[in-house]
Design a protein around this motif. Structure first.
Motif, PDB file in Angstrom:
ATOM      1  N   ARG A  61       0.842  -1.216   0.000  1.00  0.00           N
ATOM      2  CA  ARG A  61       0.000   0.000   0.000  1.00  0.00           C
ATOM      3  C   ARG A  61       0.877   1.267   0.000  1.00  0.00           C
ATOM      4  N   ASN A  62       1.973   1.168   0.772  1.00  0.00           N
ATOM      5  CA  ASN A  62       2.928   2.284   0.820  1.00  0.00           C
ATOM      6  C   ASN A  62       3.455   2.570  -0.583  1.00  0.00           C
ATOM      7  N   GLU A  63       3.787   1.502  -1.283  1.00  0.00           N
ATOM      8  CA  GLU A  63       4.323   1.675  -2.646  1.00  0.00           C
ATOM      9  C   GLU A  63       3.226   2.124  -3.606  1.00  0.00           C
ATOM     10  N   ALA A  64       2.003   1.644  -3.380  1.00  0.00           N
ATOM     11  CA  ALA A  64       0.889   2.076  -4.243  1.00  0.00           C
ATOM     12  C   ALA A  64       0.680   3.578  -4.101  1.00  0.00           C
ATOM     13  N   PHE A  65       0.799   4.073  -2.874  1.00  0.00           N
ATOM     14  CA  PHE A  65       0.646   5.511  -2.639  1.00  0.00           C
ATOM     15  C   PHE A  65       1.784   6.280  -3.318  1.00  0.00           C
ATOM     16  N   ARG A  66       2.997   5.776  -3.163  1.00  0.00           N
ATOM     17  CA  ARG A  66       4.160   6.433  -3.778  1.00  0.00           C
ATOM     18  C   ARG A  66       3.948   6.557  -5.295  1.00  0.00           C
ATOM     19  N   THR A  67       3.501   5.457  -5.882  1.00  0.00           N
ATOM     20  CA  THR A  67       3.294   5.433  -7.333  1.00  0.00           C
ATOM     21  C   THR A  67       2.172   6.398  -7.739  1.00  0.00           C
ATOM     22  N   ALA A  68       1.108   6.424  -6.933  1.00  0.00           N
ATOM     23  CA  ALA A  68      -0.015   7.311  -7.258  1.00  0.00           C
ATOM     24  C   ALA A  68       0.410   8.779  -7.174  1.00  0.00           C
ATOM     25  N   ILE A  69       1.209   9.114  -6.168  1.00  0.00           N
ATOM     26  CA  ILE A  69       1.696  10.493  -6.046  1.00  0.00           C
ATOM     27  C   ILE A  69       2.605  10.827  -7.228  1.00  0.00           C
ATOM     28  N   ALA A  70       3.453   9.863  -7.597  1.00  0.00           N
ATOM     29  CA  ALA A  70       4.331  10.103  -8.746  1.00  0.00           C
ATOM     30  C   ALA A  70       3.493  10.427  -9.986  1.00  0.00           C
ATOM     31  N   GLY A  71       2.390   9.705 -10.161  1.00  0.00           N
ATOM     32  CA  GLY A  71       1.510   9.987 -11.296  1.00  0.00           C
ATOM     33  C   GLY A  71       0.933  11.390 -11.215  1.00  0.00           C
ATOM     34  N   LEU A  72       0.515  11.771 -10.033  1.00  0.00           N
ATOM     35  CA  LEU A  72      -0.072  13.107  -9.826  1.00  0.00           C
ATOM     36  C   LEU A  72       0.927  14.216 -10.179  1.00  0.00           C
ATOM     37  N   LEU A  73       2.197  13.966  -9.853  1.00  0.00           N
ATOM     38  CA  LEU A  73       3.231  15.002 -10.027  1.00  0.00           C
ATOM     39  C   LEU A  73       3.980  14.883 -11.353  1.00  0.00           C
TER      40      LEU A  73
END
Ligand SMILES: Cc1ncc(COP(=O)(O)O)c(C=O)c1O
Length: 385
Positions: A61-73
């Motif tokens: 989940r931690n990595e899923a969040f990291r990836t989602a933020i990367a997409g946002l930015l």
């Protein structure tokens, strides 16, 4: 041919139960709770009940969040640290700056959130000097004002992307140009922008971009992010750290300090698991709608609000130029606490900072929200300056 409409405004409002009872215009403090974020938190509890420690799933989940933020930015996951707050990430960043030599100055705008000011001034104990950049008569802080405060002694320039106090948006790219010319780094606290304003970290120009999930990202407290320009990873070595920042968290070693090669070196301890469930679900709503669509929607609502405020003869603290503002519109009040309480009794939820009423618009707001607020403000006109 069917026209595809983005999920903003009326198309997404049912997802947020608060609108059944209130006109919610306070996303600058906290985003509204959605059915899907509630379901994600329930899922965390159900998994805990059913399986006990879901450790691997939590790390995932931690990595899923990291990836989602990367997409946002528009960035790479390796360049994103998962933090428990802006404060935690920024403290780790400052701990990586040698501030006892010639380059010991930290330049901060008057519009920084208190945590940035507090962390910057704490560095005075390590030999740093803090320089404040104040707004001009029109309330804005131009890139030129920053440039005047930056020199070869500057280590870091802190320019929040969007002021939580007035709604002003900084020209981060121009400020970063001045900072980089002097050899300084730039931190853009983008908490009041992320989720409501399109953020492309390369276009933004800062070296470090941080924010969190409580507001326009529709998650909850205890979770943030910090993007760090990849070229800086090797040279920025935080002395404030934790085991999730290690090159191998499963090595369980107490023999040395070996920070991860990526921005993960700014992670800390055990991830905030419930907040990750909420954060990933909130981000899905935001990216599902699409930040450019949210930004356009909010711009339309802000324009309607500003026109209505003009008709009331109100004094608006936020700039008129749409490129110089975001989802937050601030209006001067004569007794702001009374005004917030009065509107609250009418079911209109807003907030205040300084003498300003803060009206925050987001993907779930509609024109009727703006019109209801304007009608109430007209009834209580004497509470506006
Ligand atoms: C611009 C800005 N930065 C930072 C924060 C919060 O920082 P932290 O995550 O450390 O609580 C907020 C709001 O709470 C904010 O508006």
């Amino acid at each position: 041919m069917a026209v595809e409409t983005s999920r903003v405004g009326a198309a997404i409002r049912d997802e947020f139960p608060i609108f059944e009872t209130a006109t919610y215009l306070n996303s600058c403090s906290q985003g509204a709770l959605s059915h899907s974020v509630r379901a994600a938190v329930d899922e965390w509890l159900a998994g805990w009940d059913a399986n006990g420690a879901e450790w691997a799933f939590w790390v995932d989940r931690n990595e899923a969040f990291r990836t989602a933020i990367a997409g946002l930015l528009h960035a790479e996951a390796d360049d994103v640290a998962v933090t428990t707050s802006v404060s935690q990430g920024v403290s780790a960043l400052f701990s990586a700056l040698p501030l006892d030599g010639e380059r010991n100055r930290i330049v901060i705008s008057e519009y920084e959130f208190p945590t940035i000011g507090q962390i910057a001034h704490a560095q005075e104990l390590r030999g740093a000097q803090v320089v404040h950049v104040r707004p001009g008569d029109d309330g804005s802080i131009s890139a030129e004002r920053f440039a005047e405060a930056i020199d070869e002694r500057t280590a870091l320039v802190c320019c929040t992307t969007l002021s939580y106090r007035s709604g002003h948006r900084h020209d981060v790219a121009a400020i970063a140009k001045a900072a980089h010319a002097a050899g300084a780094l730039v931190l853009a606290d983008s908490y009041q922008a992320c989720g409501a304003v399109e953020l492309d970290v390369r276009a933004l120009g800062a070296d470090v971009v941080t924010g969190g999930t409580v507001k326009y990202l529709l998650g909850t407290a205890g979770l943030g992010f910090m993007w760090v320009r990849p070229e800086l990873h090797a040279t920025l070595v935080p002395t404030q750290t934790g085991w999730f920042a290690d090159e191998d968290i499963f090595a369980m070693s107490i023999a040395d300090y070996s920070p991860h090669a990526s921005a993960r070196r700014f992670d800390s301890g055990t991830p905030p698991v419930p907040s990750l469930y909420a954060g990933v679900a909130g981000l899905e709503l935001v990216t599902g709608a699409g930040v450019p669509a949210i930004e356009a929607h909010v711009r339309g609502l802000a324009g309607r609000l500003l026109d209505g405020l003009d008709e009331l003869g109100a004094t608006v603290a936020t700039p008129r130029d749409p490129s110089a503002r975001g989802p937050l519109v601030c209006v001067r009040a004569t007794d702001v606490e009374r005004l917030v309480a009065t509107l609250g009794r009418e079911g209109i939820i807003v907030s205040s900072r300084d003498d300003n009423l803060r009206v925050a618009l987001h993907l779930y707001n509609v024109e009727e929200d703006v019109d209801r607020l304007l009608a109430e403000l007209a009834s209580h006109r004497t509470l506006l300056a």
